[in-house]
Write an enzyme that holds these catalytic residues in place. Structure first.
Site, mmCIF file in Angstrom:
data_model
loop_
_atom_site.group_PDB
_atom_site.id
_atom_site.type_symbol
_atom_site.label_atom_id
_atom_site.label_comp_id
_atom_site.label_asym_id
_atom_site.label_seq_id
_atom_site.Cartn_x
_atom_site.Cartn_y
_atom_site.Cartn_z
ATOM 1 N N THR A 1 -23.541 116.555 65.171
ATOM 2 C CA THR A 1 -24.895 116.886 65.626
ATOM 3 C C THR A 1 -25.939 116.075 64.864
ATOM 4 O OG1 THR A 1 -26.562 118.655 65.490
ATOM 5 C CG2 THR A 1 -24.692 118.870 64.038
ATOM 6 N N ASP A 2 -27.099 115.895 65.482
ATOM 7 C CA ASP A 2 -28.188 115.187 64.777
ATOM 8 C C ASP A 2 -28.705 116.011 63.592
ATOM 9 O OD1 ASP A 2 -29.578 117.174 66.166
ATOM 10 O OD2 ASP A 2 -30.925 115.788 67.210
ATOM 11 N N GLU A 3 -28.349 117.317 63.557
ATOM 12 C CA GLU A 3 -28.841 118.151 62.451
ATOM 13 C C GLU A 3 -28.278 117.726 61.103
ATOM 14 O OE1 GLU A 3 -29.367 122.302 62.852
ATOM 15 O OE2 GLU A 3 -29.719 122.207 64.994
ATOM 16 N N ALA B 1 -16.962 125.527 67.197
ATOM 17 C CA ALA B 1 -17.828 125.693 66.023
ATOM 18 C C ALA B 1 -18.582 127.001 66.143
ATOM 19 C CB ALA B 1 -18.835 124.547 65.948
ATOM 20 N N LYS C 1 -21.665 121.463 59.232
ATOM 21 C CA LYS C 1 -21.334 120.353 60.147
ATOM 22 C C LYS C 1 -21.270 119.028 59.384
ATOM 23 C CE LYS C 1 -20.952 120.298 64.118
ATOM 24 N NZ LYS C 1 -19.763 120.469 64.999
ATOM 25 N N TYR D 1 -25.685 126.114 58.772
ATOM 26 C CA TYR D 1 -25.011 125.488 59.926
ATOM 27 C C TYR D 1 -24.915 123.977 59.740
ATOM 28 C CZ TYR D 1 -24.664 123.136 64.434
ATOM 29 O OH TYR D 1 -24.310 122.274 65.443
HETATM 30 P P1 NAD Z 1 -21.054 127.186 71.587
HETATM 31 O O1 NAD Z 1 -21.420 128.119 70.480
HETATM 32 O O2 NAD Z 1 -21.621 127.407 72.936
HETATM 33 O O3 NAD Z 1 -19.461 127.185 71.760
HETATM 34 C C1 NAD Z 1 -18.589 127.175 70.684
HETATM 35 C C2 NAD Z 1 -17.186 127.466 71.196
HETATM 36 O O4 NAD Z 1 -16.285 127.386 70.072
HETATM 37 C C3 NAD Z 1 -17.005 128.865 71.800
HETATM 38 O O5 NAD Z 1 -16.252 128.793 72.987
HETATM 39 C C4 NAD Z 1 -16.251 129.630 70.724
HETATM 40 O O6 NAD Z 1 -15.424 130.659 71.244
HETATM 41 C C5 NAD Z 1 -15.417 128.516 70.102
HETATM 42 N N1 NAD Z 1 -15.026 128.818 68.715
HETATM 43 C C6 NAD Z 1 -15.808 129.272 67.709
HETATM 44 N N2 NAD Z 1 -15.068 129.463 66.602
HETATM 45 C C7 NAD Z 1 -13.807 129.100 66.905
HETATM 46 C C8 NAD Z 1 -12.590 129.062 66.163
HETATM 47 N N3 NAD Z 1 -12.534 129.459 64.894
HETATM 48 N N4 NAD Z 1 -11.483 128.614 66.788
HETATM 49 C C9 NAD Z 1 -11.507 128.219 68.096
HETATM 50 N N5 NAD Z 1 -12.628 128.263 68.844
HETATM 51 C C10 NAD Z 1 -13.762 128.694 68.258
HETATM 52 O O7 NAD Z 1 -21.360 125.746 71.039
HETATM 53 P P2 NAD Z 1 -21.979 124.465 71.793
HETATM 54 O O8 NAD Z 1 -23.439 124.572 71.812
HETATM 55 O O9 NAD Z 1 -21.224 124.246 73.044
HETATM 56 O O10 NAD Z 1 -21.609 123.317 70.736
HETATM 57 C C11 NAD Z 1 -20.327 122.698 70.781
HETATM 58 C C12 NAD Z 1 -20.240 121.659 69.672
HETATM 59 O O11 NAD Z 1 -21.243 120.677 69.850
HETATM 60 C C13 NAD Z 1 -20.448 122.228 68.265
HETATM 61 O O12 NAD Z 1 -19.549 121.583 67.403
HETATM 62 C C14 NAD Z 1 -21.882 121.850 67.923
HETATM 63 O O13 NAD Z 1 -22.038 121.682 66.535
HETATM 64 C C15 NAD Z 1 -22.020 120.543 68.672
HETATM 65 N N6 NAD Z 1 -23.376 120.198 69.115
HETATM 66 C C16 NAD Z 1 -24.103 121.096 69.850
HETATM 67 C C17 NAD Z 1 -25.363 120.731 70.337
HETATM 68 C C18 NAD Z 1 -26.184 121.690 71.164
HETATM 69 O O14 NAD Z 1 -27.320 121.387 71.466
HETATM 70 N N7 NAD Z 1 -25.658 122.830 71.580
HETATM 71 C C19 NAD Z 1 -25.862 119.454 70.057
HETATM 72 C C20 NAD Z 1 -25.091 118.566 69.296
HETATM 73 C C21 NAD Z 1 -23.845 118.950 68.850
HETATM 74 O O1 DAU Z 2 -29.864 119.283 67.480
HETATM 75 C C1 DAU Z 2 -28.616 119.751 67.822
HETATM 76 C C2 DAU Z 2 -28.527 121.240 67.562
HETATM 77 O O2 DAU Z 2 -29.322 121.884 68.550
HETATM 78 C C3 DAU Z 2 -27.094 121.754 67.597
HETATM 79 O O3 DAU Z 2 -26.379 121.168 66.542
HETATM 80 C C4 DAU Z 2 -27.070 123.283 67.476
HETATM 81 O O4 DAU Z 2 -25.742 123.759 67.618
HETATM 82 C C5 DAU Z 2 -27.921 123.856 68.575
HETATM 83 O O5 DAU Z 2 -27.958 125.268 68.472
HETATM 84 C C6 DAU Z 2 -29.340 123.295 68.508
HETATM 85 O O6 DAU Z 2 -30.006 123.757 67.304
HETATM 86 P P1 DAU Z 2 -31.564 124.167 67.293
HETATM 87 O O7 DAU Z 2 -31.799 125.030 66.126
HETATM 88 O O8 DAU Z 2 -32.426 122.969 67.453
HETATM 89 O O9 DAU Z 2 -31.634 124.980 68.687
HETATM 90 P P2 DAU Z 2 -32.277 126.405 69.050
HETATM 91 O O10 DAU Z 2 -32.211 126.522 70.529
HETATM 92 O O11 DAU Z 2 -31.696 127.511 68.237
HETATM 93 O O12 DAU Z 2 -33.796 126.230 68.604
HETATM 94 C C7 DAU Z 2 -34.592 125.158 69.065
HETATM 95 C C8 DAU Z 2 -35.987 125.319 68.493
HETATM 96 O O13 DAU Z 2 -36.604 126.457 69.119
HETATM 97 C C9 DAU Z 2 -36.040 125.594 67.002
HETATM 98 O O14 DAU Z 2 -37.188 124.970 66.437
HETATM 99 C C10 DAU Z 2 -36.194 127.102 66.884
HETATM 100 C C11 DAU Z 2 -37.005 127.420 68.129
HETATM 101 N N1 DAU Z 2 -36.756 128.753 68.738
HETATM 102 C C12 DAU Z 2 -35.483 129.139 68.940
HETATM 103 C C13 DAU Z 2 -35.198 130.377 69.474
HETATM 104 C C14 DAU Z 2 -33.780 130.834 69.693
HETATM 105 C C15 DAU Z 2 -37.831 129.551 69.094
HETATM 106 O O15 DAU Z 2 -39.002 129.166 68.936
HETATM 107 N N2 DAU Z 2 -37.567 130.778 69.634
HETATM 108 C C16 DAU Z 2 -36.283 131.236 69.828
HETATM 109 O O16 DAU Z 2 -36.111 132.383 70.292
#
Ligand code: NAD
Ligand code: DAU
Length: 339
Positions: free
Chosen positions: A125-127, A83, A157, A153
């Site tokens: 995601t919870d989002e 993603a 999703k 985003y």
């Molecule tokens: P990330 O951005 O770290 O990794 C995404 C990966 O997907 C990368 O390796 C990227 O190269 C690959 N990718 C992107 N576009 C692509 C495409 N078109 N084809 C093939 N590969 C592609 O993301 P993450 O934080 O590891 O999140 C992974 C999944 O979990 C996502 O679907 C996200 O919505 C979900 N998610 C993330 C969180 C979080 O807190 N990070 C929480 C809940 C759900």
């Molecule tokens: O809840 C799940 C989601 O969590 C996933 O689906 C997303 O892929 C993942 O990126 C994450 O989203 P958030 O927007 O919650 O995460 P982020 O780390 O970008 O930001 C967390 C909180 O911190 C948000 O309120 C914005 C704030 N923030 C973020 C950044 C990057 C700051 O205050 N300063 C910063 O520099």
């Protein structure tokens, strides 16, 4: 089983690849990843030593590439992590999110329909539930909460979730969906709150907290998320949605102060900056269903997980310095350039 992990070179996907290789020696694991800026093949260096692992570079939204992979590999299971995942980037460039997160989903689902699949797991995601007010700590997201999104985003999703549900009903694709709260842990790309704050603090740079830092996130150690997905794959019921979260709610400011305390740095590094447009106020997962139906519980409490995470970034300076310098993007060419 032959399990294809799309997005396995990213943060959670790579942790999941290692989880599978460590816990299921009977499975063969393929990482299918485009290697966007968020994909780092160096993260999978150790996995590449394992005979049960293979890497394929490919784009989920490229029909020809996806069909070729299905034809050649004949996967039993797709675990769909790939993603565009960063909310701030989606505010700057929504269209890329629609291509990857919506078109990509439809291409993968079409491939499942055409070639067959035993299980398609959608990592959501919870989002997709939008946000909760800060003054109602009694409210939580359940699997029945309406989808109600805030950013490009989360809208992309939620669209993906709806497509998965549509393909389940219309084409009988055997799918499951999990909706997890914010993850943290090793290999987290340093554009997200926790790794960015750790690395800035280590480099003596300012820590940019959006608004007044009052937004609440529900943090889950990445290994607990991997364990939950693995359990859903093996014991979950096709057609079901499972929320994943561990009741570790913290304000952003609390998280940042905790990191500074662990590192022994002063709070004067904190800098309050303009808030993200439409920043969701509070996420909070009710994980009752996965706990009662599948017996999952998170192993790591936030106070322990955040110490482990800071320790990982201290021990793996080389990994994040290469990310920051951009050197990590040369790794694929170095490893695969002449093959
Ligand atoms: P990330 O951005 O770290 O990794 C995404 C990966 O997907 C990368 O390796 C990227 O190269 C690959 N990718 C992107 N576009 C692509 C495409 N078109 N084809 C093939 N590969 C592609 O993301 P993450 O934080 O590891 O999140 C992974 C999944 O979990 C996502 O679907 C996200 O919505 C979900 N998610 C993330 C969180 C979080 O807190 N990070 C929480 C809940 C759900
Ligand atoms: O809840 C799940 C989601 O969590 C996933 O689906 C997303 O892929 C993942 O990126 C994450 O989203 P958030 O927007 O919650 O995460 P982020 O780390 O970008 O930001 C967390 C909180 O911190 C948000 O309120 C914005 C704030 N923030 C973020 C950044 C990057 C700051 O205050 N300063 C910063 O520099």
């Amino acid at each position: 089983m032959k399990i294809v992990v799309t997005g396995g070179a990213g943060f959670i996907g790579s942790n999941f690849v290692y989880y599978l290789l460590e816990n299921h020696a009977e499975d063969f694991v393929i990482c299918y990843d485009k290697l966007t800026y968020a994909g780092n093949l160096e993260t999978l260096k150790d996995a590449q030593e394992n005979p049960n692992f293979k890497f394929i570079r490919g784009d989920i939204a490229d029909r020809e590439q996806v069909y070729k992979m299905f034809e050649e590999e004949k996967p039993d299971v797709i675990v769909y992590f790939a993603a565009e995942s960063h909310v701030d980037r989606s505010i700057e460039e929504p269209e890329l999110f629609l291509r990857t997160n919506i078109i990509g989903t439809s291409v993968l689902l079409d491939a499942c329909k055409k070639f067959g699949i035993k299980r398609f797991h959608q990592v959501s995601t919870d989002e997709v539930y939008g946000d909760l007010p800060l003054d109602r700590p009694d409210l939580f997201f359940t699997e029945k909460t309406n989808l109600h999104t805030s950013s490009p985003y989360s809208a992309s999703k939620a669209s993906a979730d709806l497509l998965v549900q549509a393909y389940m009903r219309t084409y009988k694709i055997p799918a499951t969906i999990s909706r997890c709260s914010n993850n943290y842990g090793p290999y987290h790309f340093p554009e997200k709150l926790i790794p960015l704050m750790i690395i800035n603090a280590l480099n003596g740079k300012k820590l940019p907290v959006y608004g007044v830092g009052a937004n609440v996130r529900d943090w889950l150690f990445v290994e607990d998320h991997c364990a939950a997905i693995d359990l859903i794959l093996r014991k979950g019921t096709v057609g079901e949605v499972y929320n994943i979260g561990g009741h570790n709610e913290r304000t952003n400011l609390e998280v940042v102060k905790t990191i500074l305390k662990i590192l022994g740095k002063g709070e004067d590094l904190i800098e309050f900056v303009t808030d993200r447009k439409g920043n969701d106020l509070r996420y909070a997962i009710d994980p009752t269903k996965i706990e009662t139906e599948l017996g999952w519980t998170p192993k790591t409490k936030f106070d322990d997980g955040i110490k482990k995470t800071v320790a990982w970034y201290l021990d793996n300076r080389d990994w994040w310095e290469k990310v920051i310098s951009g050197e990590y993007q040369n790794y694929y060419a170095k490893m695969y350039g002449n093959r």
